[in-house]
Each structure stands twice: as structure tokens, then as C-alpha cells.
Scaffold this motif. Structure first.
Motif, PDB file in Angstrom:
ATOM      1  N   UNK A  80       0.828  -1.207   0.000  1.00 43.46           N
ATOM      2  CA  UNK A  80       0.000   0.000   0.000  1.00 43.46           C
ATOM      3  C   UNK A  80       0.863   1.258   0.000  1.00 43.46           C
ATOM      4  N   UNK A  81       0.285   2.373  -0.446  1.00 45.44           N
ATOM      5  CA  UNK A  81       1.016   3.648  -0.493  1.00 45.44           C
ATOM      6  C   UNK A  81       1.190   4.261   0.885  1.00 45.44           C
ATOM      7  N   UNK A  82       0.211   4.083   1.752  1.00 42.98           N
ATOM      8  CA  UNK A  82       0.212   4.745   3.055  1.00 42.98           C
ATOM      9  C   UNK A  82       1.204   4.070   4.002  1.00 42.98           C
ATOM     10  N   UNK A  83       2.110   4.864   4.544  1.00 41.57           N
ATOM     11  CA  UNK A  83       3.083   4.363   5.496  1.00 41.57           C
ATOM     12  C   UNK A  83       2.789   4.972   6.862  1.00 41.57           C
ATOM     13  N   UNK A  84       2.752   4.142   7.915  1.00 46.25           N
ATOM     14  CA  UNK A  84       2.492   4.626   9.269  1.00 46.25           C
ATOM     15  C   UNK A  84       3.631   4.200  10.181  1.00 46.25           C
ATOM     16  N   UNK A  86      -5.944   0.481   4.095  1.00 41.33           N
ATOM     17  CA  UNK A  86      -7.252   0.686   4.717  1.00 41.33           C
ATOM     18  C   UNK A  86      -7.236   1.723   5.822  1.00 41.33           C
ATOM     19  N   UNK A  87      -8.455   2.044   6.304  1.00 37.95           N
ATOM     20  CA  UNK A  87      -8.609   3.098   7.300  1.00 37.95           C
ATOM     21  C   UNK A  87      -8.864   2.568   8.706  1.00 37.95           C
ATOM     22  N   UNK A  99      -0.298  -0.718  21.399  1.00 42.70           N
ATOM     23  CA  UNK A  99       0.375   0.073  20.365  1.00 42.70           C
ATOM     24  C   UNK A  99      -0.592   1.093  19.776  1.00 42.70           C
ATOM     25  N   UNK A 100      -0.029   2.116  19.152  1.00 43.68           N
ATOM     26  CA  UNK A 100      -0.807   3.084  18.370  1.00 43.68           C
ATOM     27  C   UNK A 100       0.006   3.479  17.164  1.00 43.68           C
ATOM     28  N   UNK A 101      -0.661   4.059  16.173  1.00 35.72           N
ATOM     29  CA  UNK A 101       0.047   4.462  14.965  1.00 35.72           C
ATOM     30  C   UNK A 101      -0.302   5.889  14.579  1.00 35.72           C
ATOM     31  N   UNK A 102       0.650   6.523  13.871  1.00 35.58           N
ATOM     32  CA  UNK A 102       0.468   7.889  13.373  1.00 35.58           C
ATOM     33  C   UNK A 102       0.712   7.884  11.883  1.00 35.58           C
TER      34      UNK A 102
END
Length: 93
Positions: A19-23, A41-42, A90-93
């Protein structure tokens, strides 16, 4: 096939194209940067496929190197190795 037995079905593997989105994934307790991950995904962060981790800052799987909190466990999801995270660790940004 036995009478009344359900047929077996197989789950599809995740897409091979990243995927394009990196967190960035962080430890909830000490805010240590654990992984850079290509997330699709969201939705919330439940698991991470090892093939999508682009940067790994941990020494042992599923344990935060700074505070030694267990953040997840090794799992096999749809035929691919993954880390299933413990809820709220954990959490992601």
C-alpha cells in the motif's frame, strides 16, 4: 466427502503490491518507535504482516525493547507471517 461435512475453503493471501500509506507504530506505554509499516485501509491496527514492515526497531518479536512490554504475538494469517497486537498496547500515526 462425508455426509454433512462442510467443504474446505482457503483464504486469499494479502496483495503483493505494498500500500502507499506508510504509518509509524509506537508503544503505548513508553512511546518508543517500534516499526514503520505499509498499512492498507482506514481501520484500526490489529495485525501487521511482516512483509509490509519497512523498518524494525525491535530486538525480539512482540516485545518493546525500551519498557519490555509484550505488545503482540507471532501468528499465521492467510498463509503469511504476521504480528497480532494486544489491544491497547500500540498506536500508529
Amino acid at each position: 466427502m462425508r455426509a454433512g461435512a462442510k467443504p474446505a475453503f482457503f483464504m486469499a493471501k494479502p496483495r503483493t503490491k505494498l500500500p502507499n500509506r506508510s504509518v509509524a507504530i509506537y508503544c503505548q506505554k513508553c512511546r518508543f518507535h517500534l516499526y514503520d509499516y505499509r498499512k492498507g485501509g482506514k481501520g484500526s491496527l490489529v495485525k501487521s504482516f511482516k512483509s509490509r514492515i519497512t523498518k524494525d526497531n525491535t530486538e525480539s518479536l512482540g516485545v518493546c525493547p525500551q519498557c519490555q512490554t509484550v505488545i503482540g504475538r507471532d501468528a499465521m494469517v492467510r498463509g503469511e507471517r504476521a504480528i497480532k497486537f494486544v489491544g491497547g498496547k500500540v498506536f500508529h500515526k
